[in-house]
Write a protein that holds these residues in place. Structure first.
Motif, PDB file in Angstrom:
ATOM      1  N   LYS A   1       0.811  -1.224   0.000  1.00 18.14           N
ATOM      2  CA  LYS A   1       0.000   0.000   0.000  1.00 18.14           C
ATOM      3  C   LYS A   1       0.851   1.283   0.000  1.00 18.14           C
ATOM      4  N   GLY A   2       0.582   2.147  -0.945  1.00 18.56           N
ATOM      5  CA  GLY A   2       1.259   3.446  -1.032  1.00 18.56           C
ATOM      6  C   GLY A   2       2.560   3.408  -1.792  1.00 18.56           C
ATOM      7  N   ARG A   3       3.149   2.218  -1.936  1.00 20.17           N
ATOM      8  CA  ARG A   3       4.502   2.141  -2.488  1.00 20.17           C
ATOM      9  C   ARG A   3       4.564   2.270  -4.005  1.00 20.17           C
ATOM     10  N   PHE A   4       3.393   2.253  -4.634  1.00 17.73           N
ATOM     11  CA  PHE A   4       3.389   2.404  -6.098  1.00 17.73           C
ATOM     12  C   PHE A   4       2.604   3.631  -6.545  1.00 17.73           C
ATOM     13  N   ASP A   5       2.344   4.537  -5.603  1.00 22.05           N
ATOM     14  CA  ASP A   5       1.579   5.745  -5.916  1.00 22.05           C
ATOM     15  C   ASP A   5       2.293   6.618  -6.941  1.00 22.05           C
ATOM     16  N   GLU A   6       3.589   6.451  -7.058  1.00 26.69           N
ATOM     17  CA  GLU A   6       4.361   7.254  -8.034  1.00 26.69           C
ATOM     18  C   GLU A   6       3.925   6.995  -9.481  1.00 26.69           C
ATOM     19  N   PHE A   7       3.193   5.898  -9.707  1.00 25.38           N
ATOM     20  CA  PHE A   7       2.773   5.590 -11.082  1.00 25.38           C
ATOM     21  C   PHE A   7       1.380   6.130 -11.409  1.00 25.38           C
ATOM     22  N   LYS A   8       0.794   6.874 -10.444  1.00 25.69           N
ATOM     23  CA  LYS A   8      -0.561   7.402 -10.658  1.00 25.69           C
ATOM     24  C   LYS A   8      -0.607   8.434 -11.783  1.00 25.69           C
ATOM     25  N   ASP A   9       0.581   8.894 -12.216  1.00 28.57           N
ATOM     26  CA  ASP A   9       0.596   9.842 -13.344  1.00 28.57           C
ATOM     27  C   ASP A   9       0.347   9.131 -14.682  1.00 28.57           C
ATOM     28  N   ILE A  10       0.526   7.802 -14.731  1.00 29.22           N
ATOM     29  CA  ILE A  10       0.336   7.106 -16.018  1.00 29.22           C
ATOM     30  C   ILE A  10      -0.751   6.021 -15.991  1.00 29.22           C
ATOM     31  N   CYS A  11      -1.208   5.636 -14.797  1.00 31.69           N
ATOM     32  CA  CYS A  11      -2.307   4.652 -14.724  1.00 31.69           C
ATOM     33  C   CYS A  11      -2.997   4.769 -13.366  1.00 31.69           C
ATOM     34  N   GLU A  12      -4.114   4.059 -13.263  1.00 37.39           N
ATOM     35  CA  GLU A  12      -4.799   3.986 -11.972  1.00 37.39           C
ATOM     36  C   GLU A  12      -4.036   2.969 -11.123  1.00 37.39           C
ATOM     37  N   VAL A  13      -3.877   3.215  -9.827  1.00 43.98           N
ATOM     38  CA  VAL A  13      -3.170   2.266  -8.964  1.00 43.98           C
ATOM     39  C   VAL A  13      -4.146   1.773  -7.894  1.00 43.98           C
ATOM     40  N   VAL A  14      -4.366   0.456  -7.865  1.00 42.89           N
ATOM     41  CA  VAL A  14      -5.336  -0.130  -6.928  1.00 42.89           C
ATOM     42  C   VAL A  14      -4.620  -1.146  -6.044  1.00 42.89           C
ATOM     43  N   TYR A  15      -4.829  -1.034  -4.735  1.00 42.15           N
ATOM     44  CA  TYR A  15      -4.274  -2.014  -3.791  1.00 42.15           C
ATOM     45  C   TYR A  15      -5.422  -2.892  -3.297  1.00 42.15           C
ATOM     46  N   LEU A  16      -5.304  -4.194  -3.493  1.00 43.12           N
ATOM     47  CA  LEU A  16      -6.353  -5.120  -3.047  1.00 43.12           C
ATOM     48  C   LEU A  16      -5.922  -5.799  -1.746  1.00 43.12           C
ATOM     49  N   SER A  17      -6.896  -6.041  -0.872  1.00 43.52           N
ATOM     50  CA  SER A  17      -6.557  -6.671   0.408  1.00 43.52           C
ATOM     51  C   SER A  17      -6.098  -8.113   0.175  1.00 43.52           C
ATOM     52  N   ARG A  18      -5.149  -8.538   0.977  1.00 41.93           N
ATOM     53  CA  ARG A  18      -4.639  -9.909   0.873  1.00 41.93           C
ATOM     54  C   ARG A  18      -5.622 -10.892   1.519  1.00 41.93           C
ATOM     55  N   THR A  19      -5.576 -12.132   1.097  1.00 42.23           N
ATOM     56  CA  THR A  19      -6.342 -13.187   1.757  1.00 42.23           C
ATOM     57  C   THR A  19      -5.654 -13.491   3.088  1.00 42.23           C
ATOM     58  N   ALA A  20      -6.446 -13.571   4.143  1.00 32.85           N
ATOM     59  CA  ALA A  20      -5.872 -13.774   5.477  1.00 32.85           C
ATOM     60  C   ALA A  20      -5.248 -15.161   5.633  1.00 32.85           C
ATOM     61  N   SER A  21      -4.237 -15.235   6.468  1.00 35.85           N
ATOM     62  CA  SER A  21      -3.697 -16.505   6.976  1.00 35.85           C
ATOM     63  C   SER A  21      -3.121 -17.475   5.950  1.00 35.85           C
ATOM     64  N   ILE A  22      -2.627 -16.974   4.823  1.00 32.15           N
ATOM     65  CA  ILE A  22      -1.909 -17.879   3.922  1.00 32.15           C
ATOM     66  C   ILE A  22      -0.834 -17.095   3.171  1.00 32.15           C
ATOM     67  N   SER A  23       0.338 -17.685   3.072  1.00 35.15           N
ATOM     68  CA  SER A  23       1.402 -17.107   2.240  1.00 35.15           C
ATOM     69  C   SER A  23       2.381 -18.221   1.895  1.00 35.15           C
ATOM     70  N   THR A  24       3.127 -17.996   0.824  1.00 32.95           N
ATOM     71  CA  THR A  24       4.121 -18.988   0.411  1.00 32.95           C
ATOM     72  C   THR A  24       5.131 -19.228   1.525  1.00 32.95           C
ATOM     73  N   THR A  25       5.563 -18.146   2.158  1.00 34.13           N
ATOM     74  CA  THR A  25       6.550 -18.271   3.239  1.00 34.13           C
ATOM     75  C   THR A  25       6.010 -19.167   4.354  1.00 34.13           C
ATOM     76  N   GLU A  26       4.710 -18.951   4.695  1.00 36.29           N
ATOM     77  CA  GLU A  26       4.110 -19.746   5.763  1.00 36.29           C
ATOM     78  C   GLU A  26       3.997 -21.223   5.348  1.00 36.29           C
ATOM     79  N   ILE A  27       3.646 -21.479   4.093  1.00 36.60           N
ATOM     80  CA  ILE A  27       3.539 -22.867   3.611  1.00 36.60           C
ATOM     81  C   ILE A  27       4.904 -23.554   3.731  1.00 36.60           C
ATOM     82  N   ILE A  28       5.953 -22.852   3.317  1.00 36.17           N
ATOM     83  CA  ILE A  28       7.304 -23.436   3.397  1.00 36.17           C
ATOM     84  C   ILE A  28       7.644 -23.758   4.855  1.00 36.17           C
TER      85      ILE A  28
END
Ligand code: CTP
Length: 130
Positions: free
Chosen positions: A97-124
């Motif tokens: 969130k917020g880290r790609f706002d610099e590209f708002k001059d050339i496209c729309e920037v949308v941050y979607l919420s992550r799915t809770a309680s799962i990640s590749t790191t956690e699976i490993i």
């Protein structure tokens, strides 16, 4: 015709990956996914993904809501990728969130919420411990 672009490693493909790609596609008509290379992952995390980049990209490309894939070679090329792939919307998980706002001059920037309680790191970690 709205073109949506998103990025990720998508190692050990899981339901969180599925959901964000599905939601990204629903924001437009054509979904392009930049799959990060093994070298890019190594430079970020000092380890290679479990699945190599060809396999990770092949899995993503075959999803019915993904239209096009390419290899993301460098984080520094984001702006160029947005231009080259003519993206109208850049979608990222809200861990960025917020880290790609610099590209708002050339496209729309949308941050979607992550799915809770799962990640590749956690699976490993779970697999390592069992
Ligand atoms: N993602 C998500 N929900 C999750 C995990 C990932 O929506 N539970 C999204 C991320 O926000 C990103 C995309 O999926 O937009 C690809 O994320 P990636 O980093 O490849 O997956 P992670 O499971 O987060 O991997 P890691 O644990 O290695 O960071």
């Amino acid at each position: 015709m709205k073109r949506v672009l998103t990025f990720g490693t998508f190692d050990l493909f899981h339901v969180g990956h599925l959901k964000i790609l599905k939601r990204a596609r629903a924001l437009g008509d054509y979904l392009i996914v930049g799959v990060s290379t093994d070298a890019l992952n190594y430079s970020k995390k000092q380890r290679n993904p479990i699945y190599n980049q060809e396999h990770r990209k092949e899995i993503i490309q075959e999803l019915k809501f993904v239209d096009e894939t390419f290899f993301e070679e460098s984080l520094a090329l984001k702006r160029q990728y947005i231009i080259d792939y003519k993206a109208d919307i850049l979608v990222m998980g809200d861990d960025w969130k917020g880290r790609f706002d610099e590209f708002k001059d050339i496209c729309e920037v949308v941050y979607l919420s992550r799915t809770a309680s799962i990640s590749t790191t956690e699976i490993i970690e779970i697999v390592r411990e069992t």
